[in-house]
Write an enzyme that holds these catalytic residues in place. Structure first.
Site, short mmCIF file in Angstrom:
data_model
loop_
_atom_site.label_atom_id
_atom_site.label_comp_id
_atom_site.label_asym_id
_atom_site.label_seq_id
_atom_site.Cartn_x
_atom_site.Cartn_y
_atom_site.Cartn_z
N ASN A 1 0.84 -1.22 0.00
CA ASN A 1 0.00 0.00 0.00
C ASN A 1 0.86 1.26 0.00
O ASN A 1 0.35 2.36 0.15
CB ASN A 1 -0.97 0.00 1.18
CG ASN A 1 -0.26 0.17 2.52
OD1 ASN A 1 0.97 0.11 2.57
ND2 ASN A 1 -1.02 0.38 3.58
N THR B 1 5.16 2.97 3.53
CA THR B 1 6.58 3.31 3.75
C THR B 1 7.44 2.91 2.56
O THR B 1 8.63 3.20 2.52
CB THR B 1 7.16 2.63 5.01
OG1 THR B 1 7.07 1.21 4.85
CG2 THR B 1 6.43 3.05 6.26
N ALA C 1 7.67 -12.49 8.20
CA ALA C 1 8.88 -11.74 8.58
C ALA C 1 8.75 -11.27 10.03
O ALA C 1 8.10 -10.27 10.31
CB ALA C 1 9.07 -10.54 7.67
N TYR D 1 5.48 -2.26 17.74
CA TYR D 1 6.14 -3.10 16.72
C TYR D 1 6.46 -4.48 17.29
O TYR D 1 6.10 -5.51 16.73
CB TYR D 1 7.41 -2.39 16.26
CG TYR D 1 8.19 -3.10 15.19
CD1 TYR D 1 7.68 -3.22 13.89
CD2 TYR D 1 9.45 -3.64 15.46
CE1 TYR D 1 8.41 -3.85 12.90
CE2 TYR D 1 10.18 -4.28 14.46
CZ TYR D 1 9.66 -4.38 13.19
OH TYR D 1 10.39 -5.02 12.20
N THR E 1 19.33 -5.46 8.98
CA THR E 1 19.80 -5.73 7.63
C THR E 1 20.00 -4.40 6.91
O THR E 1 19.28 -3.44 7.17
CB THR E 1 18.78 -6.61 6.89
OG1 THR E 1 18.62 -7.81 7.64
CG2 THR E 1 19.22 -6.95 5.48
P1 NAD Z 1 10.10 -1.19 4.49
O1 NAD Z 1 9.36 -0.13 5.24
O2 NAD Z 1 11.12 -0.77 3.50
O3 NAD Z 1 9.07 -2.13 3.74
C1 NAD Z 1 7.82 -2.48 4.26
C2 NAD Z 1 6.81 -2.43 3.13
O4 NAD Z 1 5.53 -2.84 3.64
C3 NAD Z 1 6.64 -1.02 2.57
O5 NAD Z 1 6.76 -1.05 1.17
C4 NAD Z 1 5.24 -0.62 3.02
O6 NAD Z 1 4.63 0.30 2.15
C5 NAD Z 1 4.55 -1.96 3.09
N1 NAD Z 1 3.38 -1.99 3.98
C6 NAD Z 1 3.32 -1.58 5.28
N2 NAD Z 1 2.07 -1.76 5.75
C7 NAD Z 1 1.34 -2.30 4.74
C8 NAD Z 1 -0.01 -2.72 4.61
N3 NAD Z 1 -0.88 -2.61 5.63
N4 NAD Z 1 -0.42 -3.24 3.42
C9 NAD Z 1 0.44 -3.36 2.38
N5 NAD Z 1 1.73 -2.97 2.45
C10 NAD Z 1 2.17 -2.45 3.61
O7 NAD Z 1 10.73 -2.18 5.57
P2 NAD Z 1 11.75 -3.38 5.38
O8 NAD Z 1 13.00 -3.02 6.06
O9 NAD Z 1 11.77 -3.81 3.96
O10 NAD Z 1 11.03 -4.51 6.24
C11 NAD Z 1 10.24 -5.53 5.63
C12 NAD Z 1 9.79 -6.53 6.67
O11 NAD Z 1 10.91 -7.12 7.31
C13 NAD Z 1 8.94 -5.93 7.78
O12 NAD Z 1 7.91 -6.86 8.11
C14 NAD Z 1 9.90 -5.79 8.93
O13 NAD Z 1 9.25 -5.86 10.16
C15 NAD Z 1 10.82 -6.97 8.71
N6 NAD Z 1 12.17 -6.73 9.30
C16 NAD Z 1 13.06 -5.90 8.68
C17 NAD Z 1 14.31 -5.71 9.26
C18 NAD Z 1 15.37 -4.85 8.60
O14 NAD Z 1 16.50 -4.78 9.10
N7 NAD Z 1 15.09 -4.17 7.51
C19 NAD Z 1 14.62 -6.31 10.48
C20 NAD Z 1 13.66 -7.12 11.08
C21 NAD Z 1 12.45 -7.34 10.47
#
Ligand code: NAD
Length: 321
Positions: free
Chosen positions: A35, A38, A117, A148, A178
């Site tokens: 959506n 972010t 995730a 969170y 990451t």
């Molecule tokens: P990010 O914010 O770049 O990506 C998250 C994506 O989810 C975004 O594109 C956002 O628009 C989308 N989104 C959020 N709510 C939504 C909804 N209700 N419907 C549809 N889309 C939605 O974050 P990321 O770093 O890519 O993280 C991705 C996943 O990995 C997350 O679940 C996060 O909790 C998990 N995670 C990431 C890390 C990290 O280091 N990046 C660490 C632990 C866990």
């Protein structure tokens, strides 16, 4: 044989977009959903021309309809950086709870395997170091980060319940910090914040005295761990991260060295509930998945810096909101 079909939620985000790339490379038909709360379409626009890629702008916290069969679901939709989830706490709780419930329901209906995730944040401010999957965590449910952490803890519980009570094939990855290309410079996390400050010629801000540690995993390593976990037959949570730990102060110094910047490091008070130590125990990933990180920090940091430096200069000036 027709290509296997995979739904990736959060596909326009940092990790989701790299997962889209990987599964396209592996010959899958990728159904991407986001959506854009972010995320950014720029992360996946190079895939739009491919017939084996579809994108749906949809909030997964509401009912998800996908026509045709599905082999796999990767549920990655969720704000992930503190700056985001503190701004949109209710959406964060909803996507962890309702979004996960919708994805699990879809997996059950389509008889698809689902990987969700989760995060090292389920360990909270850990009292056990390094963190093994058996550690239950130390989370403050009503602290600012609770929205969170508890959303992800609920995610794990409901995922396990679908495994136990509905026989859905589930996988749970606990992702540790990451980094890599397509992170946002202004997402408030330490690494892009440091690189952004160095690019703008500003002092690097370290919160606290900088003795708190983090371990950073390069995105290609993480994606490989996720791929292996999805293909494995292991349903309990698995840590994926890089156990090579560094203090934030030393990390800031590494960034300064890499960028050749002559700016200084300045110190600000530590935010509430900021974890002091974070390092994965990856014994399980090693033994069950034959996985361990391959890209060291010097190489990963260079690739990430080169990516940020290649962005238009106006991107560098975006500050955390
Ligand atoms: P990010 O914010 O770049 O990506 C998250 C994506 O989810 C975004 O594109 C956002 O628009 C989308 N989104 C959020 N709510 C939504 C909804 N209700 N419907 C549809 N889309 C939605 O974050 P990321 O770093 O890519 O993280 C991705 C996943 O990995 C997350 O679940 C996060 O909790 C998990 N995670 C990431 C890390 C990290 O280091 N990046 C660490 C632990 C866990």
């Amino acid at each position: 044989m027709p290509a296997k079909r995979i739904l990736i939620t959060g596909a326009a985000g940092f990790l989701g977009s790299h997962l889209c790339d990987r599964f396209i490379r592996e010959g899958y038909h990728v159904i991407a959903m986001d959506n854009l709360i972010t995320g950014d379409l720029k992360n996946i626009e190079h895939l739009f021309k491919l017939p084996e890629f579809e994108f749906y702008n949809h909030d997964v916290s509401t009912y998800i309809h996908i026509a045709g069969h599905l082999d796999y679901i990767l549920h990655f939709a969720s704000p992930a950086s503190p700056i985001d989830y503190l701004k949109i706490p209710i959406q964060t709780l909803k996507v962890g709870a309702l979004g996960t419930h919708n994805c699990l329901g879809l997996a059950k209906a389509k008889q698809a395997r689902i990987l969700v995730a989760s995060t090292s944040e389920v360990y909270g401010d850990p009292l056990v170091h390094p963190q093994t999957e058996e550690y239950w965590g130390n989370v403050n449910p009503v602290g600012p980060r609770g929205v969170y952490d508890e959303a992800k803890r609920f995610m794990e519980s409901i995922t396990r319940a679908y495994y136990t009570f509905h026989g859905v094939e589930t996988r749970i990855v606990r992702i540790f910090n990451t980094y890599g290309p397509r992170m946002r410079l202004n997402d408030g996390r330490a690494l892009p914040a440091f690189i952004g400050q160095a690019l703008r010629g500003e002092d690097l801000t370290v919160f606290g005295d900088g003795s708190q540690t983090r371990s950073f995993c390069y995105v290609d390593d993480l994606v490989d761990g996720i791929y292996r976990l999805l293909m494995s037959d292991y349903s309990m949570p698995v840590n994926i991260g890089n156990p090579n730990e560094i203090s934030l102060k030393d990390f800031a110094e590494e960034v300064l060295k890499l960028t050749g910047s002559s700016v200084k490091i300045t110190y600000k008070p530590l935010p509430v509930d900021d974890p002091k130590q974070r390092r994965p125990d990856i014994t399980k990933a090693r033994e069950i998945l034959g996985w361990e990180p391959k890209i060291d920090r010097a190489e990963g940091l260079k690739r990430t810096y080169d990516y940020f430096r290649s962005l238009p200069e106006e991107e560098w000036s975006k500050q955390p909101k």
